[in-house]
Design a protein around this motif. Structure first.
Motif, mmCIF file in Angstrom:
data_model
loop_
_atom_site.group_PDB
_atom_site.id
_atom_site.type_symbol
_atom_site.label_atom_id
_atom_site.label_comp_id
_atom_site.label_asym_id
_atom_site.label_seq_id
_atom_site.Cartn_x
_atom_site.Cartn_y
_atom_site.Cartn_z
ATOM 1 N N ASP A 1 0.758 -1.201 0.121
ATOM 2 C CA ASP A 1 -0.082 0.122 -0.055
ATOM 3 C C ASP A 1 1.011 1.358 0.009
ATOM 4 O O ASP A 1 0.326 2.315 -0.406
ATOM 5 C CB ASP A 1 -0.923 -0.044 1.285
ATOM 6 C CG ASP A 1 -1.998 -1.065 1.359
ATOM 7 O OD1 ASP A 1 -2.254 -1.685 -0.093
ATOM 8 O OD2 ASP A 1 -2.501 -1.532 2.312
ATOM 9 N N GLU A 2 1.933 1.426 0.720
ATOM 10 C CA GLU A 2 2.943 2.577 0.607
ATOM 11 C C GLU A 2 4.070 2.445 -0.013
ATOM 12 O O GLU A 2 5.179 3.314 0.048
ATOM 13 C CB GLU A 2 3.035 2.597 2.184
ATOM 14 C CG GLU A 2 1.908 3.138 3.009
ATOM 15 C CD GLU A 2 2.062 3.613 4.366
ATOM 16 O OE1 GLU A 2 1.413 4.471 4.822
ATOM 17 O OE2 GLU A 2 3.306 3.238 4.824
ATOM 18 N N GLY A 3 4.657 1.123 -0.769
ATOM 19 C CA GLY A 3 5.590 1.078 -1.468
ATOM 20 C C GLY A 3 5.349 1.159 -2.954
ATOM 21 O O GLY A 3 5.526 2.103 -3.490
ATOM 22 N N ILE A 4 5.329 -0.078 -3.358
ATOM 23 C CA ILE A 4 5.021 -0.012 -4.990
ATOM 24 C C ILE A 4 3.783 0.609 -5.375
ATOM 25 O O ILE A 4 2.842 0.680 -4.351
ATOM 26 C CB ILE A 4 5.183 -1.507 -5.281
ATOM 27 C CG1 ILE A 4 3.981 -2.461 -5.057
ATOM 28 C CG2 ILE A 4 6.357 -2.397 -5.128
ATOM 29 C CD1 ILE A 4 3.548 -3.548 -5.579
ATOM 30 N N VAL A 5 3.932 1.220 -6.660
ATOM 31 C CA VAL A 5 2.596 1.616 -7.156
ATOM 32 C C VAL A 5 2.124 0.301 -8.325
ATOM 33 O O VAL A 5 2.814 0.183 -9.307
ATOM 34 C CB VAL A 5 2.559 2.795 -7.896
ATOM 35 C CG1 VAL A 5 1.251 3.470 -8.437
ATOM 36 C CG2 VAL A 5 3.122 3.917 -6.688
ATOM 37 N N GLU B 1 9.103 2.696 -14.278
ATOM 38 C CA GLU B 1 8.387 3.909 -13.370
ATOM 39 C C GLU B 1 8.283 3.966 -11.987
ATOM 40 O O GLU B 1 8.631 4.973 -11.440
ATOM 41 C CB GLU B 1 6.905 3.921 -13.919
ATOM 42 C CG GLU B 1 6.541 4.334 -15.411
ATOM 43 C CD GLU B 1 5.354 3.969 -16.199
ATOM 44 O OE1 GLU B 1 4.752 4.934 -16.776
ATOM 45 O OE2 GLU B 1 4.646 2.991 -15.546
ATOM 46 N N ASN B 2 8.263 2.593 -11.528
ATOM 47 C CA ASN B 2 8.347 2.626 -10.038
ATOM 48 C C ASN B 2 9.919 2.912 -9.504
ATOM 49 O O ASN B 2 10.183 3.669 -8.583
ATOM 50 C CB ASN B 2 8.004 1.166 -9.559
ATOM 51 C CG ASN B 2 6.817 1.087 -9.211
ATOM 52 O OD1 ASN B 2 6.342 1.548 -8.229
ATOM 53 N ND2 ASN B 2 5.760 0.438 -9.985
ATOM 54 N N LEU B 3 10.830 2.650 -10.215
ATOM 55 C CA LEU B 3 12.189 2.956 -10.165
ATOM 56 C C LEU B 3 12.412 4.515 -10.118
ATOM 57 O O LEU B 3 13.067 4.935 -8.998
ATOM 58 C CB LEU B 3 13.357 2.138 -10.883
ATOM 59 C CG LEU B 3 13.738 0.672 -10.640
ATOM 60 C CD1 LEU B 3 14.421 0.419 -11.723
ATOM 61 C CD2 LEU B 3 14.666 0.901 -9.505
ATOM 62 N N VAL B 4 11.973 4.828 -11.081
ATOM 63 C CA VAL B 4 12.317 6.516 -11.265
ATOM 64 C C VAL B 4 11.623 7.646 -10.276
ATOM 65 O O VAL B 4 11.659 8.790 -10.428
ATOM 66 C CB VAL B 4 12.368 7.186 -12.536
ATOM 67 C CG1 VAL B 4 13.353 6.221 -13.606
ATOM 68 C CG2 VAL B 4 10.888 6.968 -13.386
ATOM 69 N N PRO C 1 4.696 -4.870 -15.636
ATOM 70 C CA PRO C 1 4.088 -4.051 -14.465
ATOM 71 C C PRO C 1 4.581 -4.576 -13.082
ATOM 72 O O PRO C 1 4.740 -5.911 -12.988
ATOM 73 C CB PRO C 1 2.568 -4.449 -14.433
ATOM 74 C CG PRO C 1 2.456 -4.758 -15.901
ATOM 75 C CD PRO C 1 3.696 -5.382 -16.399
ATOM 76 N N ILE C 2 4.824 -3.728 -11.878
ATOM 77 C CA ILE C 2 5.533 -4.234 -11.009
ATOM 78 C C ILE C 2 4.592 -5.222 -10.121
ATOM 79 O O ILE C 2 5.444 -6.251 -9.477
ATOM 80 C CB ILE C 2 6.174 -3.086 -9.902
ATOM 81 C CG1 ILE C 2 7.111 -3.550 -8.974
ATOM 82 C CG2 ILE C 2 4.864 -2.644 -9.154
ATOM 83 C CD1 ILE C 2 7.752 -2.527 -8.168
ATOM 84 N N ARG C 3 3.457 -5.189 -10.212
ATOM 85 C CA ARG C 3 2.785 -6.276 -9.538
ATOM 86 C C ARG C 3 2.874 -7.606 -10.076
ATOM 87 O O ARG C 3 2.656 -8.538 -9.221
ATOM 88 C CB ARG C 3 1.178 -5.811 -9.631
ATOM 89 C CG ARG C 3 0.775 -6.049 -10.982
ATOM 90 C CD ARG C 3 -0.720 -5.940 -11.494
ATOM 91 N NE ARG C 3 -1.093 -6.062 -12.715
ATOM 92 C CZ ARG C 3 -1.371 -5.141 -13.632
ATOM 93 N NH1 ARG C 3 -1.339 -3.613 -13.183
ATOM 94 N NH2 ARG C 3 -1.650 -5.381 -14.670
ATOM 95 N N ASN C 4 3.364 -7.829 -11.141
ATOM 96 C CA ASN C 4 3.717 -9.318 -11.725
ATOM 97 C C ASN C 4 5.138 -9.871 -11.153
ATOM 98 O O ASN C 4 5.398 -11.101 -11.392
ATOM 99 C CB ASN C 4 3.812 -9.289 -13.155
ATOM 100 C CG ASN C 4 2.186 -8.919 -13.725
ATOM 101 O OD1 ASN C 4 1.407 -9.209 -12.977
ATOM 102 N ND2 ASN C 4 2.101 -8.743 -14.975
ATOM 103 N N LEU C 5 5.931 -8.974 -10.469
ATOM 104 C CA LEU C 5 7.159 -9.395 -9.777
ATOM 105 C C LEU C 5 6.975 -10.055 -8.210
ATOM 106 O O LEU C 5 5.736 -9.936 -7.879
ATOM 107 C CB LEU C 5 8.092 -8.414 -9.563
ATOM 108 C CG LEU C 5 8.885 -7.870 -10.763
ATOM 109 C CD1 LEU C 5 8.187 -7.773 -11.976
ATOM 110 C CD2 LEU C 5 10.077 -6.858 -10.411
ATOM 111 N N SER C 6 7.701 -10.920 -8.281
ATOM 112 C CA SER C 6 7.906 -11.405 -6.733
ATOM 113 C C SER C 6 7.961 -10.659 -5.717
ATOM 114 O O SER C 6 8.617 -9.752 -5.883
ATOM 115 C CB SER C 6 8.681 -12.610 -6.471
ATOM 116 O OG SER C 6 9.832 -12.290 -6.469
#
Lengths: 530, 348, 357
Positions: free
Chosen positions: A354-358, A365-368, A407-412
């Motif tokens: 909730d407070e880390g990844i988008v 995009e999450n990295l930058v 999309p970052i949601r697909n990462l472990s």
């Protein structure tokens, strides 16, 4: 304490080889669990062991993939909270789930109001509420008073009264003591014992070992979603319990141990950040703290001890009510994350989802994101700059898969955490605060993140490292700040002889009335020697 | 030493926090504050009107206030249910337009008027049901779902007719606007009442009963307090939320009947902005926009405040009637800000 | 299953998944219907007298201009997780201000007066947008309440400005904005295209787009990443107000009259519809300006088609509302899950509670 009631031959709840999977995670893997009437049973395990999942299976919040749940000897498929309550199972959560816009009596009786010819008979309803409250020693409460006038501890007892009105035979208490003080805990325990003696089966979940040993008759231990065993509390020594909970996966960190030992008294310079009396009402008492370049400072303490709360104040994630922060000796205002970031502070929240990844943004995009936020929207990073950041951190942190457009949601979880670490490193922080960076991720990713932390400190970054795994804190930190009950109780210079046990003892002994904690005194009378 | 004493005096685990009598009462009843404010404003408006223009506190004015605002009272009651759960219904004004145009056309086409009245109410229920299903089962945000219903109802009304449709003079529906003299005052100063007003009063009484004397009503409040808690307490959250929108829609249908009966005609542009009036009435009456606190009777006061405001603006003559929506919007904003202040006070 | 698909099938599948694919299909279908009715419908001719392009397509594009303006603003607002219901009313206020000014100026040929009227209209749009922005970002009111108040109060304000009249004025340069031609093309179209491109470039070339999406997707994470939510929201609502102000100029300049009860009436419906057709979720997050443009063009085509076919235009709002409901349903998690389960089991996205505490 009365002797535990010997278990009746038939358990009121029996869960047989329960399995629940989430994508990529087997949250519960063939777990067995039994609960007898008239016992207090604790569910033990580290964060991520599967305690919450098991409780949610029993309360019908999660559907089970495999296994069977028997309540009162009958197989049940629980499909929701209301369903579980029909089966006689009630739950009281840490963050009390009552409605604080209603009165005490309304909360106790909600859904069970006494009805007469003209709808709800409020006189009778309130009388029933008083009866229910009286049974738990709360007879003095005025049922017509708003719930919000009660302290959290009393609200918890009101929630238990409510469960009893619902004629529950099974009462689940999920971390009920996390935000209670010692007196309040005693009050709660008195109620629990009373209910146990009436034959209610109580499932108790807590992080506090003292409390577990004080109240429970029997315990079931879980680790990584797997059943470790069921024990009678009086037959399982604490050390054995902790060993069962933690398991044996600490060897991979052995090399780090010696490395940290060398840097014990490295810093003689001015602290990079100094906090004076930094505090926030209700979350952390005024605290003094110094953080130095090249030093890893571990925050140790149980959940709700104030470790996260203090970290949030240091970044501006929450606004401090009192105290000052000096950055490189200059008084600075860190009241918002933007300000924190501007002072080269970075903070990775414990709440990765909730407070880390988008979730819906790509890895790139999450990295930058943080670097870009720091520059402002009018000064976009060039494509080359972005690519440089992405290439650098994907490689350095060994993110798998190394595809920046996914999309970052697909990462472990572990790789998400690495991307988050990359996001903060890209801002070139001088102080990096990592709250539970290794929670719920696989062993490989965990070791990699730990190595990164050590390497960062070598490069001169000041690191605050928070973890509920004390072993990890001890192995990584140069200095350990111990917190309890929303305040700092000790600072320990790490070195040979400092172990997780020592920290546990520090926390445990501090609970004893003043005077007994001579070994690890409070920061007030013990300055950190340098 | 004094610190030690204060430590010992900390409230023990099973005792409520102690505070002074009046302070505690105020804190416990902070929720009533906006309602009192609304009542005060209402009284102040009456006094001001009486002094500035005269003839406010007399039977005919009071009668007209009730008769002309019966539909608004009914709407506000419906919206109170929705807002108490923390939702919103933006479709009520448009639903009235569709329901009343359809009703007049059907009546004039020779349908049984009583059947048409029932149909008008059911049209409202249907719109409410659709909103509720969209919100509850498809996770559409309440304002989006009811906004879509607003456009839909308004569009359907325009399909039926874009000109004022006059209700036949002999239609029994007009009977709902028959004026009964309760007190025959001097000259035209009579205390009169219409069946429409009686319907509004009945609606209010039923609503009070539902909200305060049934488990359904308590669930409405509980959901507004915390939907998550309500679910975990095992309350019937899904069906309650569905019902709330059905009630709001149904009452829009009832309001359509009452309004059409009084006006004797219907048009596709009837009821533009009434959702704002109804929301304002509810909020002025002390219902929190976030849900969980408020009273039906407060909303009635709110509706009457708005009604009286219109009377005063008409009497004044210097204020343009176009400014009414601006003033209503302004009042709504002021009261929402007041709520914010009270809410943050309560949170300490 | 996917591995066995042939290359064309995959391309088709990708096209199908483009959010505004169905918008383009719908435009094509509507045009087809019109062509069936009148084979010469698509013909574009050059007016020999002045070299201007004339034709139904040109008319459609011209009609799309104001919708484009408010749809683009709406798209940005929706991306932040908000909504701007006030665009239609801002249009009428801006139009009223411009008409009143030009009427008072009474300078039928003054370019300066036209420019001043234009700037005044835009300024009023910006002010009302700023009011929305303050209510949403500083006061913390729900966007739909704040903008609903402006929606209703705005029309009242317009009536106050014109004293309830449908003010008309005459000023050739101002009229030219909506009706003039430049290099054979309608000025209003060129203007609208320029603005859309400018906004698109501003949003996508700067980091504005990324930040808007971030606060729309996950406000908490965005805040901790250092993004200033408050100023972004202000920016977005003011932008929406300015664009609505320009749309108001377009709408009034074409007839040189402001109709206080009809100008911009229910145009928020068109704007929302255009955004949703363009594949932007009403829940906020990822937005698609290109799709929004397609959506605006579709709505203009639909409106024109309805008129062309002689269908009563009173049915269109209801039809549009139904389309919104259907698109909302398609966006809902429940319906998506149905699709997903059929297509690929196992891509289930974990719900929030997955991380055991």
């Amino acid at each position: 304490m009365t002797a535990p009631v010997p278990p009746a031959p038939v358990p009121i709840v029996e869960m047989k080889s329960i399995s629940i999977s989430f994508p990529g995670v087997k949250a519960l893997d063939g777990v067995d669990f039994r609960l007898f009437p008239g016992e207090v049973h604790t569910l033990m395990g580290e964060n991520g062991a599967g305690k919450s999942t098991l409780i949610k299976a029993l309360t019908g919040v999660y559907r089970i993939d495999d296994g069977e749940i028997l309540v009162g000897g009958q197989s049940r498929r629980l499909t929701g909270t209301a369903d579980a309550q029909d089966a006689g199972i009630s739950t009281v959560y840490q963050e009390v789930n009552l409605c604080d816009n209603l009165t005490i009596g309304e909360n106790v009786m909600l859904g069970h109001e006494t009805r007469g010819r003209f709808g709800i008979n409020w006189t009778a309803t309130h009388r029933a509420a008083v009866d229910a409250l009286e049974k738990l020693g709360l007879g003095h409460l005025n049922p017509r008073q708003p719930l919000s006038t009660l302290s959290l501890a009393v609200q918890q007892l009101v929630a238990i009264s409510r469960a009893m009105v619902a004629k529950s035979t099974v009462l689940i208490l999920d971390e009920p003591t996390s935000s209670l003080d010692a007196n309040e805990v005693e009050g709660l325990f008195a109620v629990i014992r009373r209910l146990r003696d009436q034959g209610v089966a109580i499932l108790f979940v807590s992080h506090f070992l003292d409390q577990v040993y004080a109240i429970s008759d029997r315990m079931t231990v879980l680790r990584n979603g797997q059943y470790q065993g069921e024990y009678l509390t009086r037959e399982l020594p604490r050390a054995a319990l902790i060993a069962t909970m933690i398991g044996k996966e600490v060897a991979s960190l052995a090399s780090l141990d010696s490395e940290r030992a060398e840097r014990d008294h490295l810093h003689t310079d001015e602290p990079i950040l100094r906090a004076e009396g930094l505090g926030r009402k209700g979350s952390i008492d005024p605290t003094d703290l110094e953080l130095h370049r090249g030093e890893v400072v571990g925050f140790a303490g149980l959940l709700g001890s104030g470790r996260t709360e203090l970290a949030r104040l240091l970044y501006g994630a929450d606004k401090a009510d009192e105290g000052q922060v000096y950055f490189r000796g200059k008084k600075v205002d860190i009241s918002t994350p933007t300000r924190g970031l501007a002072h080269k502070i970075a903070f990775s929240s414990e709440n990765r989802r909730d407070e880390g990844i988008v979730r819906d943004l790509s890895v790139r995009e999450n990295l930058v994101l943080a670097v870009q936020a720091k520059r402002g929207w009018a000064r976009p990073l060039s494509k080359r700059d972005k690519d440089a950041i992405v290439t650098k951190y994907l490689a350095e942190l060994n993110v798998r898969p190394a595809d920046p457009d996914r999309p970052i949601r697909n990462l472990s979880g572990g790789n998400q955490q690495k991307v988050l670490l990359g996001r903060w490193l890209a801002t070139k922080p001088e102080l990096l605060i990592l709250d539970e960076p290794t929670r719920g991720i696989d062993v490989g990713a965990k070791a990699e993140i730990q190595e990164q932390v050590a390497a960062l400190a070598d490069d001169g970054v000041a690191v605050v490292f928070i973890s509920s795994e004390l072993e990890e804190v001890v192995r990584l930190s140069d200095r350990i700040v111990v917190l309890k009950d929303h305040r700092k109780i000790a600072e320990i210079i790490n070195g040979p002889g400092v172990t997780a046990d020592l920290i546990v003892n520090t926390i445990a002994e501090e609970g004893v009335p003043a005077g007994a904690d001579a070994a690890w005194s409070t920061p007030a009378d013990r300055e950190v020697s340098e | 030493m004094s610190t030690v004493t204060s430590f010992d005096n900390r409230p023990t685990s099973v005792e409520p926090k102690r505070e002074g009598g009046p302070a505690r009462w105020l804190k416990a009843h902070l929720g009533l504050l906006p309602t009192f404010a609304a009542l005060l404003i209402f009284l102040a408006m009456i006094v001001y009107g009486e002094i500035a223009y005269g003839r406010i506190l007399q039977a005919s004015t009071v009668s007209n206030l009730l008769i002309n605002n019966a539909h608004l009272v009914i709407l506000a009651v419906g919206l109170t249910f929705v807002i108490l759960t923390g939702g919103i219904d933006l479709s009520v004004g448009a639903v009235i337009a569709f329901s009343s145009v359809a009703g007049v056309l059907l009546t004039n086409a020779g349908w049984n008027p009583w059947f048409v009245i029932v149909l008008m109410v059911l049209i409202g229920s249907l719109f409410g049901l659709i909103s509720g299903v969209l919100i509850q089962f498809f996770d559409v945000q309440p304002f989006i779902a009811t906004l879509a219903m607003m456009f839909l109802a308004r569009g359907l009304a325009s399909m039926l007719s874009t000109t004022p449709e006059r209700l036949a003079d002999e239609s029994p529906m007009r009977g709902l606007a028959t004026q009964f003299k309760l007190v025959d005052g001097p000259r035209v100063n009579d205390l009169v009442i219409t069946p429409g007003v009686i319907i509004a009063v009945v609606v209010v009484l039923v609503a009070v009963f539902l909200l305060h004397r049934t488990r359904f009503g308590r669930t409405v409040y509980a959901i507004g307090g915390s939907e998550q808690s309500s679910t975990l307490m095992g309350l019937p959250v899904v069906s309650t939320k569905l019902w709330v929108y059905v009630i709001s829609g149904t009452l829009a249908g009832v309001a359509a009947v009452v309004y059409t009966a009084r006006l004797g005609s219907a048009q596709n542009i009837t009821g533009i902005g009434w959702e704002l009036d109804a929301i304002a009435a509810t909020v002025i009456g002390g219902t929190l926009l976030m849900g969980g606190a408020g009273f039906v009777l407060g909303s009635v006061v709110g509706a009457l405040v708005l009604g009286l405001m219109n009377v005063l603006i008409t009497r004044d003559g210097g204020i343009r009637p176009e400014t009414t929506t601006i003033i209503t919007g302004g009042i709504l904003l002021v009261f929402v800000l007041l709520q914010r202040a009270v809410a943050s006070r309560r949170r300490e | 299953m996917t591995e066995t698909q042939s290359a064309p099938a995959r391309t088709a599948a990708r096209l199908l998944r483009t959010p505004y694919f169905w918008g383009i299909v719908a435009i094509a279908l509507l045009l087809l219907v019109n062509v069936l009715r009148d084979p010469g419908y698509l013909a574009i001719t050059v007016n020999p007298a002045n070299g201007n392009l004339v034709g139904n397509l040109v008319d459609i594009l011209r009609a799309a201009a104001p919708i484009l303006m408010i749809a683009v603003g709406m798209c940005l607002v929706i991306a932040t997780g908000g909504i701007d219901l006030s665009v239609g009313s801002i249009m009428v206020v801006s139009g009223a201000v411009a008409m009143e000014f030009l009427n008072a100026a009474a300078a039928p040929d003054s370019v300066l007066a036209a420019l001043a009227a234009f700037l005044l209209a835009v300024a009023f749009g910006a002010i009302l947008g700023a009011v929305n922005g303050i209510l949403v970002s500083v006061v913390g009111l729900q966007p739909f309440i704040s903008t609903l108040v402006i929606l209703l109060a705005g029309r009242g304000l317009a009536k106050v400005i014109t004293e309830g009249q449908n003010t008309a004025a005459s000023n050739e340069p101002f009229r030219w904005i909506a009706n003039g031609y430049l290099v054979g093309l309608p000025v209003v179209l060129l203007f609208a295209v320029l603005i859309v491109i400018a906004v698109g470039l501003l949003v996508r070339r700067s980091a504005l787009g990324l930040m808007i999406e971030a606060i729309g997707m996950d406000p908490k994470a965005a805040r901790l990443a250092g993004i200033k939510r408050r100023s972004l929201l202000m920016t977005v609502y003011i932008a929406s107000g300015i664009l609505a102000g320009i749309a108001g100029v377009f709408a009034t300049a074409s007839v040189m009259t402001v109709d206080v009860s009809r100008t911009g009436y229910q145009l928020e419906l068109d704007a929302i519809l255009a955004v949703v057709i363009g594949g932007t979720s009403l829940a906020g997050g990822k937005f698609n300006l290109g799709g929004t443009v397609v959506g605006a063009l579709l709505i203009a085509t639909l409106d024109k088609t309805v008129v062309f076919l002689g269908i009563s235009s009173s049915a269109t709002p209801a039809f549009k509302a139904i389309v919104i409901v259907v698109l909302c349903l398609l966006q809902s998690e429940r319906v998506r899950q149905l699709f997903r389960q059929r297509r690929a089991p196992g891509t289930f996205v974990p719900s929030k509670e997955t991380i055991p505490a």
